[in-house]
Design a protein around this motif. Structure first.
Motif, PDB file in Angstrom:
ATOM      1  N   ASP A  13       0.826  -1.194   0.000  1.00  0.00           N
ATOM      2  CA  ASP A  13       0.000   0.000   0.000  1.00  0.00           C
ATOM      3  C   ASP A  13       0.865   1.250   0.000  1.00  0.00           C
ATOM      4  O   ASP A  13       2.012   1.229   0.453  1.00  0.00           O
ATOM      5  CB  ASP A  13      -0.873   0.055   1.263  1.00  0.00           C
ATOM      6  N   GLU A  15       1.206   4.293   1.970  1.00  0.00           N
ATOM      7  CA  GLU A  15       0.765   4.776   3.290  1.00  0.00           C
ATOM      8  C   GLU A  15       0.302   6.224   3.261  1.00  0.00           C
ATOM      9  O   GLU A  15      -0.610   6.604   3.999  1.00  0.00           O
ATOM     10  CB  GLU A  15       1.879   4.600   4.324  1.00  0.00           C
ATOM     11  N   TRP A  18      -3.286   6.293   2.389  1.00  0.00           N
ATOM     12  CA  TRP A  18      -4.126   5.862   3.516  1.00  0.00           C
ATOM     13  C   TRP A  18      -4.213   6.960   4.566  1.00  0.00           C
ATOM     14  O   TRP A  18      -5.267   7.194   5.147  1.00  0.00           O
ATOM     15  CB  TRP A  18      -3.616   4.571   4.142  1.00  0.00           C
ATOM     16  N   THR A  26     -11.179   3.712   5.099  1.00  0.00           N
ATOM     17  CA  THR A  26     -10.509   2.686   5.900  1.00  0.00           C
ATOM     18  C   THR A  26     -11.512   1.675   6.423  1.00  0.00           C
ATOM     19  O   THR A  26     -11.277   0.464   6.373  1.00  0.00           O
ATOM     20  CB  THR A  26      -9.753   3.344   7.073  1.00  0.00           C
ATOM     21  N   ASN A  29     -12.575  -0.604   3.685  1.00  0.00           N
ATOM     22  CA  ASN A  29     -11.511  -1.564   3.356  1.00  0.00           C
ATOM     23  C   ASN A  29     -11.498  -2.712   4.352  1.00  0.00           C
ATOM     24  O   ASN A  29     -11.318  -3.875   3.963  1.00  0.00           O
ATOM     25  CB  ASN A  29     -10.154  -0.863   3.297  1.00  0.00           C
ATOM     26  N   HIS A  30     -11.710  -2.425   5.621  1.00  0.00           N
ATOM     27  CA  HIS A  30     -11.792  -3.496   6.624  1.00  0.00           C
ATOM     28  C   HIS A  30     -12.965  -4.430   6.311  1.00  0.00           C
ATOM     29  O   HIS A  30     -12.837  -5.653   6.399  1.00  0.00           O
ATOM     30  CB  HIS A  30     -11.918  -2.927   8.040  1.00  0.00           C
ATOM     31  N   HIS A  33     -12.039  -6.678   3.468  1.00  0.00           N
ATOM     32  CA  HIS A  33     -11.165  -7.784   3.885  1.00  0.00           C
ATOM     33  C   HIS A  33     -11.973  -8.862   4.607  1.00  0.00           C
ATOM     34  O   HIS A  33     -11.705 -10.057   4.445  1.00  0.00           O
ATOM     35  CB  HIS A  33     -10.006  -7.279   4.751  1.00  0.00           C
ATOM     36  N   GLN A  49      -2.714  -7.714   9.407  1.00  0.00           N
ATOM     37  CA  GLN A  49      -2.376  -6.349   9.041  1.00  0.00           C
ATOM     38  C   GLN A  49      -1.124  -5.965   9.810  1.00  0.00           C
ATOM     39  O   GLN A  49      -1.006  -6.256  11.013  1.00  0.00           O
ATOM     40  CB  GLN A  49      -3.524  -5.403   9.391  1.00  0.00           C
ATOM     41  N   GLY A  82       1.842  -3.834   3.836  1.00  0.00           N
ATOM     42  CA  GLY A  82       0.934  -3.436   4.908  1.00  0.00           C
ATOM     43  C   GLY A  82       0.173  -4.592   5.525  1.00  0.00           C
ATOM     44  O   GLY A  82      -0.455  -4.460   6.557  1.00  0.00           O
ATOM     45  N   GLY A  83       0.255  -5.760   4.874  1.00  0.00           N
ATOM     46  CA  GLY A  83      -0.445  -6.924   5.390  1.00  0.00           C
ATOM     47  C   GLY A  83      -0.167  -8.120   4.506  1.00  0.00           C
ATOM     48  O   GLY A  83       0.532  -8.025   3.501  1.00  0.00           O
ATOM     49  N   SER A 104      -7.014  -4.161  -2.220  1.00  0.00           N
ATOM     50  CA  SER A 104      -5.765  -3.387  -2.182  1.00  0.00           C
ATOM     51  C   SER A 104      -5.953  -2.084  -2.951  1.00  0.00           C
ATOM     52  O   SER A 104      -5.266  -1.831  -3.937  1.00  0.00           O
ATOM     53  CB  SER A 104      -4.600  -4.202  -2.752  1.00  0.00           C
TER      54      SER A 104
END
Length: 118
Positions: A13, A15, A18, A26, A29-30, A33, A49, A82-83, A104
């Motif tokens: 990612d 950053e 973000w 955000t 995005n969670h 996922h 993460q 990032g994860g 992503s």
């Protein structure tokens, strides 16, 4: 007989993007996922993460049996890991099909086979 293997899907990612994003981006995005994990649960073997790149510490050999420890990522790039997910797939094609579903929006993913079964 199909040979199943494990693959590491690294999520890279930007950053700065973000940091500039609205909290709703955000949060979405969670949720994305979570939906990915629900849709691909049988293939998932782990994941997580990572904290921001400012928390990274790199260790390099100094070439004479010692080590140099520095703050920061191993390589300075715009996009940082990032994860990750560890997935199980029949082959690289299946692993790529799963990895294409990984959210992503501020970067991309990289897929690598795990040797020795992980």
């Amino acid at each position: 007989m199909t040979s199943v293997g494990k693959y590491l899907v690294m999520i890279y990612d930007d950053e700065a993007k973000w940091d500039a994003a609205e909290p709703s981006v955000t949060e979405q995005n969670h949720k994305n996922h979570q939906a990915f994990a629900e849709a691909n649960g049988p293939a998932l073997r782990g994941g997580g993460q990572l904290d921001g790149s400012t928390t990274a510490t790199s260790i390099r050999s100094d070439g004479s049996g010692g080590y140099v420890v520095t703050d920061g990522t191993f390589a300075e790039t715009k996009e940082v890991m990032g994860g990750y997910y560890i997935i199980e797939a029949a082959d690289l094609d299946e692993a790529l099909a799963i990895a294409k579903q990984v959210p992503s929006p501020m970067g991309g993913v990289e897929v690598r086979p795990i040797i020795n079964g992980g």
